[in-house]
Design a protein around this motif. Sequence first.
Motif, PDB file in Angstrom:
ATOM      1  N   VAL A 124     -49.826  20.846  28.225  1.00 56.20           N
ATOM      2  CA  VAL A 124     -49.203  22.163  28.098  1.00 56.20           C
ATOM      3  C   VAL A 124     -47.772  22.124  28.592  1.00 56.20           C
ATOM      4  O   VAL A 124     -46.881  22.772  28.024  1.00 56.20           O
ATOM      5  N   LEU A 125     -47.518  21.351  29.629  1.00 57.86           N
ATOM      6  CA  LEU A 125     -46.168  21.234  30.166  1.00 57.86           C
ATOM      7  C   LEU A 125     -45.231  20.595  29.149  1.00 57.86           C
ATOM      8  O   LEU A 125     -44.095  21.054  28.951  1.00 57.86           O
ATOM      9  N   VAL A 126     -45.705  19.554  28.476  1.00 58.87           N
ATOM     10  CA  VAL A 126     -44.880  18.886  27.463  1.00 58.87           C
ATOM     11  C   VAL A 126     -44.588  19.837  26.307  1.00 58.87           C
ATOM     12  O   VAL A 126     -43.455  19.926  25.822  1.00 58.87           O
ATOM     13  N   ARG A 127     -45.601  20.584  25.866  1.00 54.75           N
ATOM     14  CA  ARG A 127     -45.401  21.534  24.768  1.00 54.75           C
ATOM     15  C   ARG A 127     -44.430  22.634  25.162  1.00 54.75           C
ATOM     16  O   ARG A 127     -43.613  23.081  24.347  1.00 54.75           O
ATOM     17  N   SER A 128     -44.501  23.081  26.413  1.00 51.90           N
ATOM     18  CA  SER A 128     -43.597  24.141  26.862  1.00 51.90           C
ATOM     19  C   SER A 128     -42.160  23.650  26.903  1.00 51.90           C
ATOM     20  O   SER A 128     -41.235  24.371  26.504  1.00 51.90           O
ATOM     21  N   VAL A 165     -44.185  35.380  24.345  1.00 52.63           N
ATOM     22  CA  VAL A 165     -45.277  35.623  23.403  1.00 52.63           C
ATOM     23  C   VAL A 165     -45.391  34.461  22.420  1.00 52.63           C
ATOM     24  O   VAL A 165     -46.505  33.986  22.121  1.00 52.63           O
ATOM     25  N   PHE A 166     -44.265  33.985  21.924  1.00 49.75           N
ATOM     26  CA  PHE A 166     -44.265  32.863  20.973  1.00 49.75           C
ATOM     27  C   PHE A 166     -44.923  31.630  21.599  1.00 49.75           C
ATOM     28  O   PHE A 166     -45.772  30.978  20.977  1.00 49.75           O
ATOM     29  N   GLY A 167     -44.548  31.310  22.826  1.00 44.89           N
ATOM     30  CA  GLY A 167     -45.106  30.129  23.474  1.00 44.89           C
ATOM     31  C   GLY A 167     -46.580  30.272  23.781  1.00 44.89           C
ATOM     32  O   GLY A 167     -47.357  29.324  23.604  1.00 44.89           O
ATOM     33  N   MET A 168     -47.000  31.450  24.234  1.00 45.85           N
ATOM     34  CA  MET A 168     -48.406  31.644  24.569  1.00 45.85           C
ATOM     35  C   MET A 168     -49.289  31.650  23.331  1.00 45.85           C
ATOM     36  O   MET A 168     -50.415  31.149  23.359  1.00 45.85           O
ATOM     37  N   VAL A 169     -48.789  32.198  22.227  1.00 50.57           N
ATOM     38  CA  VAL A 169     -49.565  32.170  20.978  1.00 50.57           C
ATOM     39  C   VAL A 169     -49.737  30.736  20.507  1.00 50.57           C
ATOM     40  O   VAL A 169     -50.820  30.343  20.038  1.00 50.57           O
ATOM     41  N   GLN A 170     -48.698  29.942  20.638  1.00 48.97           N
ATOM     42  CA  GLN A 170     -48.787  28.542  20.221  1.00 48.97           C
ATOM     43  C   GLN A 170     -49.860  27.802  20.998  1.00 48.97           C
ATOM     44  O   GLN A 170     -50.589  26.971  20.449  1.00 48.97           O
ATOM     45  N   ILE A 234     -47.626  28.285  33.400  1.00 53.88           N
ATOM     46  CA  ILE A 234     -46.559  27.354  33.018  1.00 53.88           C
ATOM     47  C   ILE A 234     -45.695  27.924  31.892  1.00 53.88           C
ATOM     48  O   ILE A 234     -44.463  27.948  31.985  1.00 53.88           O
ATOM     49  N   THR A 235     -46.328  28.394  30.825  1.00 51.66           N
ATOM     50  CA  THR A 235     -45.568  28.874  29.669  1.00 51.66           C
ATOM     51  C   THR A 235     -44.702  30.081  30.012  1.00 51.66           C
ATOM     52  O   THR A 235     -43.495  30.088  29.694  1.00 51.66           O
ATOM     53  N   GLY A 240     -40.054  32.545  30.050  1.00 53.19           N
ATOM     54  CA  GLY A 240     -39.747  33.931  30.375  1.00 53.19           C
ATOM     55  C   GLY A 240     -38.737  34.055  31.492  1.00 53.19           C
ATOM     56  O   GLY A 240     -38.239  33.072  32.039  1.00 53.19           O
ATOM     57  N   GLY A 241     -38.446  35.312  31.844  1.00 53.75           N
ATOM     58  CA  GLY A 241     -37.515  35.609  32.913  1.00 53.75           C
ATOM     59  C   GLY A 241     -38.169  36.462  33.974  1.00 53.75           C
ATOM     60  O   GLY A 241     -39.363  36.763  33.903  1.00 53.75           O
ATOM     61  N   PRO A 242     -37.389  36.894  34.984  1.00 54.22           N
ATOM     62  CA  PRO A 242     -37.960  37.725  36.059  1.00 54.22           C
ATOM     63  C   PRO A 242     -38.568  39.028  35.548  1.00 54.22           C
ATOM     64  O   PRO A 242     -39.530  39.532  36.126  1.00 54.22           O
ATOM     65  N   GLN A 243     -38.015  39.571  34.471  1.00 56.93           N
ATOM     66  CA  GLN A 243     -38.539  40.821  33.932  1.00 56.93           C
ATOM     67  C   GLN A 243     -39.856  40.639  33.193  1.00 56.93           C
ATOM     68  O   GLN A 243     -40.518  41.613  32.844  1.00 56.93           O
TER      69      GLN A 243
END
Length: 296
Positions: A124-128, A165-170, A234-235, A240-243
């Motif tokens: 997951v780290l590599v994909r992120s 959202v894009f990363g988590m869906v992937q 991780i993703t 993402g950011g602080p918000q």
Amino acid sequence: MSTVETAAAPSTAAAPKRKYFAIDGWGALVVPLVIFLVVVFLVPLVAMLVKSFTDPEPGFGNYVAVFAEPLYMKVIMNTFYVALLVTLVTLLLAYPYAYLMTLVPPLWRNIMMVIMLIPFWTSVLVRSFALIVLLRDTGVINTMLTDIGAIDEPITMLRTFSGVVFGMVQVSLPFAVLPMYATMSGIDNRLGLAAQNLGARPSGAFWRIFVPLSVPGVAAGLLLTFIQALGYYITPALLGGPQNTMIGELIVQQVSAVLRYGFAAALATMLLVLTLVLLGVAGKFLNLEKALMRRS
């Protein structure tokens, strides 16, 4: 009389005691696994639960602090919102893909299955980090759009809500596609053909026959997606950011930066309880074992 009594004696002999817990030769194979789970899962889990009520002082102070601080409630609400949105987007992408796998020839079905399983073979780290290269201002997408003249300035996609959202869906797609396909592959295609022979349109047969029969697999896939999305770290942390902070990031911050171990344990306990409640509710309406383990 003595002969009758002698013949009846074996039948009146005391029945062997019923063993409620026994380990035979094959059952002993599970003992190392049980010990391992107790040591690395159950013991830390109990320690976390105890710490949530005792650190820094005994009581419910850590749980009260979660609901008393608006910032923490905002993080929890954002976590639920992101998880729901990721689950919805995953459904829109996973269902057509799983359905297409039931229509294509075996060769293409195997290819599509390999494509879907590739993420399981990659960290997951590599994909992120790969997504960072893809989404950053000087990444592949912005460079391509700039080269073809579609944009004049890079589009900010990293450290944004859409990037999370894009990363988590992937990451979530395989966990939704596999149970959906497991259920869809067991649906008899002749049911749809019979409906069409009786006058139904292909679209009507699909929505009124195929879709309802595929609901168990869809529900199981979405449940897995939603539960995983609640605990992602991780993703969201990388994309993402602080918000866009989620509860997994908040727990890590409390442990590594603020050193509020009891408060972090309370957050983790709440997340665990919520997961168990969701599984319990889903188990009342769905046969999760059948939906997840069904074979074509």
